[in-house]
Design a protein around this motif. Sequence first.
Motif, PDB file in Angstrom:
ATOM      1  N   ASP A 251      28.358  37.120  41.573  1.00  0.00           N
ATOM      2  CA  ASP A 251      27.154  37.957  41.544  1.00  0.00           C
ATOM      3  C   ASP A 251      27.022  38.751  42.834  1.00  0.00           C
ATOM      4  O   ASP A 251      26.701  39.944  42.820  1.00  0.00           O
ATOM      5  CB  ASP A 251      25.904  37.088  41.343  1.00  0.00           C
ATOM      6  CG  ASP A 251      25.803  36.517  39.940  1.00  0.00           C
ATOM      7  OD1 ASP A 251      26.518  37.032  39.058  1.00  0.00           O
ATOM      8  OD2 ASP A 251      25.030  35.565  39.734  1.00  0.00           O
TER       9      ASP A 251
ATOM     10  N   GLU B  10      29.699  41.490  42.998  1.00  0.00           N
ATOM     11  CA  GLU B  10      29.328  42.614  42.133  1.00  0.00           C
ATOM     12  C   GLU B  10      28.278  43.492  42.799  1.00  0.00           C
ATOM     13  O   GLU B  10      28.347  44.730  42.736  1.00  0.00           O
ATOM     14  CB  GLU B  10      28.818  42.092  40.796  1.00  0.00           C
ATOM     15  CG  GLU B  10      29.912  41.545  39.895  1.00  0.00           C
ATOM     16  CD  GLU B  10      29.373  40.966  38.601  1.00  0.00           C
ATOM     17  OE1 GLU B  10      30.166  40.739  37.690  1.00  0.00           O
ATOM     18  OE2 GLU B  10      28.144  40.739  38.504  1.00  0.00           O
TER      19      GLU B  10
ATOM     20  N   ASP C  73      35.343  45.967  37.898  1.00  0.00           N
ATOM     21  CA  ASP C  73      35.315  44.734  37.104  1.00  0.00           C
ATOM     22  C   ASP C  73      36.681  44.055  37.098  1.00  0.00           C
ATOM     23  O   ASP C  73      36.796  42.837  37.262  1.00  0.00           O
ATOM     24  CB  ASP C  73      34.885  45.034  35.661  1.00  0.00           C
ATOM     25  CG  ASP C  73      33.388  45.250  35.552  1.00  0.00           C
ATOM     26  OD1 ASP C  73      32.645  44.745  36.414  1.00  0.00           O
ATOM     27  OD2 ASP C  73      32.954  45.923  34.590  1.00  0.00           O
TER      28      ASP C  73
ATOM     29  N   LEU D 237      37.589  42.589  40.513  1.00  0.00           N
ATOM     30  CA  LEU D 237      36.868  41.339  40.756  1.00  0.00           C
ATOM     31  C   LEU D 237      37.481  40.203  39.953  1.00  0.00           C
ATOM     32  O   LEU D 237      37.627  39.075  40.448  1.00  0.00           O
ATOM     33  CB  LEU D 237      35.397  41.522  40.383  1.00  0.00           C
ATOM     34  CG  LEU D 237      34.423  40.431  40.845  1.00  0.00           C
ATOM     35  CD1 LEU D 237      34.510  40.229  42.348  1.00  0.00           C
ATOM     36  CD2 LEU D 237      33.008  40.782  40.439  1.00  0.00           C
ATOM     37  N   LYS D 238      37.877  40.499  38.721  1.00  0.00           N
ATOM     38  CA  LYS D 238      38.500  39.479  37.877  1.00  0.00           C
ATOM     39  C   LYS D 238      39.813  39.018  38.486  1.00  0.00           C
ATOM     40  O   LYS D 238      40.132  37.814  38.495  1.00  0.00           O
ATOM     41  CB  LYS D 238      38.732  40.046  36.464  1.00  0.00           C
ATOM     42  CG  LYS D 238      39.299  39.034  35.477  1.00  0.00           C
ATOM     43  CD  LYS D 238      38.319  37.912  35.214  1.00  0.00           C
ATOM     44  CE  LYS D 238      38.842  36.944  34.174  1.00  0.00           C
ATOM     45  NZ  LYS D 238      37.918  35.799  33.965  1.00  0.00           N
TER      46      LYS D 238
ATOM     47  N   SER E  41      39.457  49.346  37.793  1.00  0.00           N
ATOM     48  CA  SER E  41      37.989  49.387  37.811  1.00  0.00           C
ATOM     49  C   SER E  41      37.487  48.240  38.674  1.00  0.00           C
ATOM     50  O   SER E  41      38.208  47.263  38.928  1.00  0.00           O
ATOM     51  CB  SER E  41      37.436  49.253  36.393  1.00  0.00           C
ATOM     52  OG  SER E  41      37.752  47.974  35.857  1.00  0.00           O
TER      53      SER E  41
ATOM     54  N   SER F  26      28.836  47.342  43.878  1.00  0.00           N
ATOM     55  CA  SER F  26      27.909  48.371  43.393  1.00  0.00           C
ATOM     56  C   SER F  26      27.362  49.182  44.564  1.00  0.00           C
ATOM     57  O   SER F  26      27.191  50.408  44.466  1.00  0.00           O
ATOM     58  CB  SER F  26      26.761  47.725  42.620  1.00  0.00           C
ATOM     59  OG  SER F  26      27.238  47.088  41.445  1.00  0.00           O
TER      60      SER F  26
ATOM     61  N   ILE G 168      33.032  52.124  32.893  1.00  0.00           N
ATOM     62  CA  ILE G 168      33.286  51.152  33.953  1.00  0.00           C
ATOM     63  C   ILE G 168      32.214  51.291  35.031  1.00  0.00           C
ATOM     64  O   ILE G 168      31.461  52.279  35.051  1.00  0.00           O
ATOM     65  CB  ILE G 168      34.693  51.348  34.570  1.00  0.00           C
ATOM     66  CG1 ILE G 168      34.857  52.779  35.104  1.00  0.00           C
ATOM     67  CG2 ILE G 168      35.777  51.044  33.546  1.00  0.00           C
ATOM     68  CD1 ILE G 168      36.185  53.041  35.788  1.00  0.00           C
ATOM     69  N   ASN G 169      32.139  50.325  35.939  1.00  0.00           N
ATOM     70  CA  ASN G 169      31.095  50.345  36.961  1.00  0.00           C
ATOM     71  C   ASN G 169      31.566  50.891  38.304  1.00  0.00           C
ATOM     72  O   ASN G 169      30.866  50.821  39.304  1.00  0.00           O
ATOM     73  CB  ASN G 169      30.535  48.930  37.164  1.00  0.00           C
ATOM     74  CG  ASN G 169      31.586  47.976  37.718  1.00  0.00           C
ATOM     75  OD1 ASN G 169      32.776  48.270  37.699  1.00  0.00           O
ATOM     76  ND2 ASN G 169      31.148  46.826  38.195  1.00  0.00           N
TER      77      ASN G 169
END
Length: 208
Positions: A91, A94, A183, A186-187, A181, A98, A163-164
Amino acid sequence: MPLPDQISLLCRAIREKGQKEAGEILSRAGEQANRILREARENTQRDLEEGVSQERQSAYQRAQRVVSAAELKAGKQVMVTRQALLSEVFDEAEKRLSAVRDEPGYPNILRLLAIHAVSSLPEGHCWIQVRKSDQGLFSQDMLMDLSKETGQTVELLSEPAGINGGCLAFSANKKVLVDFSFDALLKRAEPKLKELMATEFLSDKTRE
């Protein structure tokens, strides 16, 4: 990605919380074990010496069972805490990713991600896809620069990506995708995050 220091701080905070809870469980178990032993001694004062010895042995065994059960419960609590830690770390990561999108250095980060993504594709022609608000960053000059850097002919897909942050890169026939991306990044960082958590827990145990 400047995350390890922040991750370490998160690990430490949640680890301490989890160990405090585990410590309280073991402390209560120890008190219960001592109470069993104390009661056994009081109850055996009227018995013969052999009986006292047997009763104390029985009390000790019961106390050991109590402590073992408490240790098992404490171990489960640590596992729950580590899972909570992983969720909290993700969290936080992310949120930080962002926030990067609004920083002045984001266009350069996006450029570097695009170079890495394109360089992972077969040579020739390829496509870059980004979220709608990032499309303006990929001017013709930027695309020409990417083409020179990678030796590919790089073009921007008009359709925005869902995507973010970061980018997607496709081969000429769009059958090969390289996902850079936020995401996906991070994965892919998940094994490293778990390794960092394990290191935090182990380092704390060695200091105990």
